[in-house]
Design a protein around this motif. Sequence first.
Motif, PDB file in Angstrom:
ATOM      1  N   ARG A 146      23.800  64.265  50.507  1.00 53.59           N
ATOM      2  CA  ARG A 146      22.419  64.601  50.888  1.00 53.59           C
ATOM      3  C   ARG A 146      21.444  63.528  50.395  1.00 53.59           C
ATOM      4  O   ARG A 146      20.507  63.150  51.109  1.00 53.59           O
ATOM      5  CB  ARG A 146      22.030  65.964  50.320  1.00 53.59           C
ATOM      6  CG  ARG A 146      22.716  67.151  50.986  1.00 53.59           C
ATOM      7  CD  ARG A 146      21.999  68.453  50.670  1.00 53.59           C
ATOM      8  NE  ARG A 146      21.932  68.721  49.234  1.00 53.59           N
ATOM      9  CZ  ARG A 146      22.852  69.403  48.558  1.00 53.59           C
ATOM     10  NH1 ARG A 146      23.923  69.869  49.198  1.00 53.59           N
ATOM     11  NH2 ARG A 146      22.712  69.626  47.272  1.00 53.59           N
ATOM     12  N   TYR A 147      21.671  63.041  49.152  1.00 53.36           N
ATOM     13  CA  TYR A 147      20.821  61.973  48.636  1.00 53.36           C
ATOM     14  C   TYR A 147      20.891  60.747  49.544  1.00 53.36           C
ATOM     15  O   TYR A 147      19.869  60.125  49.868  1.00 53.36           O
ATOM     16  CB  TYR A 147      21.263  61.565  47.227  1.00 53.36           C
ATOM     17  CG  TYR A 147      21.004  62.559  46.135  1.00 53.36           C
ATOM     18  CD1 TYR A 147      20.267  63.713  46.351  1.00 53.36           C
ATOM     19  CD2 TYR A 147      21.516  62.342  44.850  1.00 53.36           C
ATOM     20  CE1 TYR A 147      20.047  64.630  45.334  1.00 53.36           C
ATOM     21  CE2 TYR A 147      21.294  63.233  43.823  1.00 53.36           C
ATOM     22  CZ  TYR A 147      20.559  64.388  44.062  1.00 53.36           C
ATOM     23  OH  TYR A 147      20.341  65.280  43.043  1.00 53.36           O
TER      24      TYR A 147
ATOM     25  N   ARG B 233      26.037  67.053  47.269  1.00 56.37           N
ATOM     26  CA  ARG B 233      24.698  66.681  46.794  1.00 56.37           C
ATOM     27  C   ARG B 233      24.432  65.200  46.984  1.00 56.37           C
ATOM     28  O   ARG B 233      23.371  64.798  47.460  1.00 56.37           O
ATOM     29  CB  ARG B 233      24.560  67.065  45.321  1.00 56.37           C
ATOM     30  CG  ARG B 233      23.275  66.555  44.669  1.00 56.37           C
ATOM     31  CD  ARG B 233      22.803  67.462  43.550  1.00 56.37           C
ATOM     32  NE  ARG B 233      23.827  67.723  42.567  1.00 56.37           N
ATOM     33  CZ  ARG B 233      24.024  66.953  41.466  1.00 56.37           C
ATOM     34  NH1 ARG B 233      23.280  65.883  41.275  1.00 56.37           N
ATOM     35  NH2 ARG B 233      24.954  67.279  40.591  1.00 56.37           N
TER      36      ARG B 233
ATOM     37  N   THR C  59      22.159  61.219  38.908  1.00 53.01           N
ATOM     38  CA  THR C  59      21.042  62.156  39.030  1.00 53.01           C
ATOM     39  C   THR C  59      19.767  61.532  38.491  1.00 53.01           C
ATOM     40  O   THR C  59      18.676  61.682  39.068  1.00 53.01           O
ATOM     41  CB  THR C  59      21.351  63.466  38.273  1.00 53.01           C
ATOM     42  OG1 THR C  59      22.528  64.069  38.827  1.00 53.01           O
ATOM     43  CG2 THR C  59      20.196  64.444  38.375  1.00 53.01           C
TER      44      THR C  59
END
Length: 629
Positions: free
Chosen positions: A385-386, A382, A316
């Motif tokens: 998607r990144y 997630r 992240t």
Amino acid sequence: MKFYNIRRLLLLVSGILFSLSVLHAQVKEPFEPIHNGSFSAERVMQSPDPLITYRWQNPSLADSLQIYTLQPVLIKAPDSFVVPPVNRISANGITVTGKGDIFLDFGVESAGWLEFDSDDLQDTVEMSISEYNEPAVVNEGAQNPVKTKAPVTYGQTYRLELNDQLYEGVRFGWIHIRKFTKPWHIKDIRLICQVHPTNYQGSFSCNDTLLTRIWYTGAYTVRLNLMKDYFGAILMERSDRQSWTGDAYPAQAAALVAFGNYDMVKANLFFTSSQQNNGIPSYSLYWVLSLIDYVYYSGDTAFFNQLAANADHRLTEAYGQYDSLSRMGYMGWDERLGAGFENPQTAEALNTYKMLCIKTWARFAGALRILGNKTTRHLADRYERYVAEKAGQVKPADLLHFNIHALSEAVDGNEIKMTDLSPAAASLFRDRNNRLSYSPFNQYFIIQAMARAGYYPEALQTIRDCWGGQIHYGGTSFFEVYRPSWNQILQTNDAPPNNQCGYTSLCHPWGAGVTQWLSTEILGIKPAEAGFRTFTILPHLAAGITRVKGEMPTPHGIIQASFDAVRGECHFSIPEGTVASVIGIPGAGRRLISLWLDGQLLYRRAGAGKNKAIREDDEFFYLTNIGPG
């Protein structure tokens, strides 16, 4: 100066003389002599490891370090000094007859400390050690940057002590007689070497003995740096002895295929989990890739899920700084990546970091899909998607500005269309000079990408240039940085020129990733599920490789495989509890007429085979879902 080839002592293993004799009582050594094992394994001539044939009984992380003794294989002494006949050095000693230097070559890089005995020394002496053929001087910060010092005396034993941990990276030693009054005698000279009990479980050999030597040299480099319960980073003490999160990535990968020491890799991953990135953003990503490697090799999904939150935090953070990384910190010593820590904010370094982000997000998402539990699998969405977002931002025109490091991460990440990458890949991967990195650490990532893109002949030539060049230079372990041009201007084992990193270590386990690459790409054994529940064997015989053989440790036992394209024979052994989902029989440019498995006809081109679903292409004839046996 006289040269003496010493052929003394009890055992000859891999060309290195060493002794297991009882250590002298005058000096207390920090560890016990090697024990709880025996010299029972087959000797491997291509291995530089003095303990290549030694096998401990059930070694584990809980074991303390142990020690063994090496004797010099070569002594150079002033002409007036008297060195006794072969096999008599301990009995008669060396007679010192004046001032001068005694040079010692122990034949192989070791983690140890230098000692000698004398019962009549009354002069002034100093001692030196080095990884190369002159006394070492390393970067500031070490307890003793100059590796020359007066010995500490223990009765009749004189020991060179340069730091609290005692050991140094040693290939060469010196005894300097600074003041002389009358003749005296050196009764024994020895290097006391430390080792963490760790058995070889993997193996590799092929018809190119240099590649076999490279595999074992990488494994030995890692074993030299194994401490009590963690992977060391740099052997010679220069103030940075710790496990660096990024340096450990290729070292741990090599350990998994050579030793199968899952407990130590796990301990090191946990140990470094609290080190966010050593101040180097890319090192957080390498830590995540190491975690994924570990679970696929060990099958320890519980540990993966335990540290998934740690990995999530790192990744992240990488997303948050992807487009605005204010401080790279470091990306590599290669000039294309900046000048080490001094100037890493180059376009190539930033592009390399971005492509590494995309690759790591994709692999973590894939691991979460397969290995994660109910509380972690949602993260996969997630990170996918990144990947889609950032990979979609990379345009074909951007790739024209990529050099070998950024391109390699893009290719190995497998998230950017290969049709867009192919022109740049063809240009860079076929350029023998430009595909070389200054660091064997970064070279590992380049050869991974070359394999992904199918450039196996070029990758093997690069391995011969980079890692083979280090062996030709005189190395018995792999270096921190290296240029093949050194071999043209320097003599064997000379001190290399100064560079961005100052002192160049000639034993750095971050250069050992090639060992893992040879096992997974040339021998071709890779896990498909955690713990090798299913796996593939796809050997790539290229660039003169016609025969390969080896073993891969798994939690279920050893996978064995051998392929001989000249004789048309292959053998493999599949442990209980596992399935070989795909085995590729290399065609080696020839047409397969028939195939027999355990005496039973499996395939005949005329159509008489029992399994007409078996397929083939230009490289392999494929067997699928082969069970234990």
